[in-house]
Design an enzyme around this catalytic site. Structure first.
Site, PDB file in Angstrom:
ATOM      1  N   ARG A 230      93.261  31.041   7.628  1.00 50.71           N
ATOM      2  CA  ARG A 230      92.018  31.343   8.332  1.00 50.71           C
ATOM      3  C   ARG A 230      91.934  32.845   8.549  1.00 50.71           C
ATOM      4  NH1 ARG A 230      90.614  27.157   6.815  1.00 50.71           N
ATOM      5  NH2 ARG A 230      89.774  25.378   7.965  1.00 50.71           N
ATOM      6  N   GLU A 259      82.979  36.247   7.018  1.00 50.87           N
ATOM      7  CA  GLU A 259      82.725  35.795   5.661  1.00 50.87           C
ATOM      8  C   GLU A 259      81.219  35.679   5.413  1.00 50.87           C
ATOM      9  OE1 GLU A 259      86.917  33.348   5.136  1.00 50.87           O
ATOM     10  OE2 GLU A 259      85.039  32.223   5.084  1.00 50.87           O
ATOM     11  N   HIS A 284      86.882  32.295  -0.151  1.00 47.77           N
ATOM     12  CA  HIS A 284      87.279  31.095   0.594  1.00 47.77           C
ATOM     13  C   HIS A 284      87.183  29.840  -0.288  1.00 47.77           C
ATOM     14  CE1 HIS A 284      87.495  29.308   4.921  1.00 47.77           C
ATOM     15  NE2 HIS A 284      88.205  28.580   4.071  1.00 47.77           N
TER      16      HIS A 284
END
Length: 314
Positions: A230, A259, A284
């Protein structure tokens, strides 16, 4: 089984097939937004989500009949676990579904860093043939520190075992977890021995921004830095400082504290991060393969069905 489940995210059809076979009622609304979900959540006993929105106290206050929340993904950081526990809402993750994808992706990023694959590719495309400048490092014989030894950490260790490396694992919440792939370790041992560090821990109040200058200064040797857990656990400027000082030889980020664009491009550290040829970035996607799309939904469905069967017996 008496249940009525609201599915608010795109999931693989295997989940729907499993629910139908088990006789479980569901409402599949992958295009629903939070406001719409808030209006109807009181009608459901279960919720399936991926990352569409935060399941926080205001949302849970509107869901008096909710018995469980399942996430077709790894980690539950978009759900307020403390409020869920207070309301006796059971959380069901599907970490097993993408552990292989994460392990393979992060090893791919590591090998690319150690062998300058991205930089070499760009140079050849630009008409440069620089062999010496792209001499790489071998993985064999290195010591790898895994921070967190749950599903993803264990999958990473298993996949790394064929490279003839030493794997040290630290997990604050486990004991006696040495296995054929990794050795249970203290952080002090990892600080002293690691050549490569990879993180496999959730984002919590305890881990938020834990990777800072002080943390990175404790490593005795220059390291390769991997982050596929994370983004909120790292302070990106600390990694950039480590790269500047030679404490970090290369860094791979599949996740970042911020992000998606345009917000990512607005971060003060973003221009520096993308300017470096010893940094590799991916959006991601470490745990998001064609195979994991199926497995995440299948694992979540099986866990939900098992949970509902258990509830029937109580």
């Amino acid at each position: 089984m008496k249940a009525n489940i609201l599915i608010v995210d795109d999931i693989h059809e295997i989940m729907l097939e499993k629910f139908e076979q088990a006789g479980i009622a569901y409402d599949y609304q992958p295009d629903i937004d939070r406001e719409e979900a808030e209006r109807i959540i009181a009608n459901y006993s279960g919720l399936v989500i991926r990352s569409k929105f935060q399941v926080d106290k205001p949302f849970l206050d509107l869901a008096p009949n909710l018995g469980f929340i399942a996430r077709a993904g790894a980690g539950m950081d978009n759900i307020d676990d403390k409020i869920a526990a207070q309301k006796q809402v059971i959380l069901i993750p599907a970490n097993e579904g993408n552990r292989d994808a994460v392990g393979e992706h992060m090893i791919g990023m590591l090998l690319s860093l150690m062998n300058n694959l991205n930089r070499g590719d760009q140079q050849v495309r630009a008409g440069q043939w620089l062999r010496e400048a792209n001499r790489g490092y071998e993985l064999k014989g290195r010591t790898i520190g895994l921070i967190g030894y749950g599903h993803n950490g264990m999958a990473m260790a298993k996949k790394l075992s064929g490279f003839d490396v030493k794997i040290l694992a630290y997990d604050k919440y486990r004991t006696d977890y040495t296995d054929q792939y990794a050795e249970e370790s203290t952080m002090e041992n990892i600080y002293a021995q690691a050549d490569i560090i990879s993180f496999h821990i959730p984002l919590t109040a305890e881990t938020k921004e834990m990777i800072d200058d002080a943390y990175l200064s404790k490593f005795s040797k220059p390291i390769f830095f991997l982050l596929g857990a994370r983004g909120g656990i790292v302070q990106v400027p600390a990694v950039l400082n480590g790269l500047d000082k030679g404490r970090i030889l290369g860094a791979a980020f599949d996740v970042l504290p911020v992000e998606k664009f345009p917000k990512l491009a607005e971060q003060t550290w973003y221009p520096d991060l993308i300017s470096r040829d010893n940094v590799i970035l991916s959006p991601h996607v470490a745990g998001w393969t064609f195979e994991s799309y199926y497995k995440l939904s299948a694992v979540a469905a099986d866990k939900i069905i098992a949970f509902l069967k258990l509830q029937e017996t109580l």
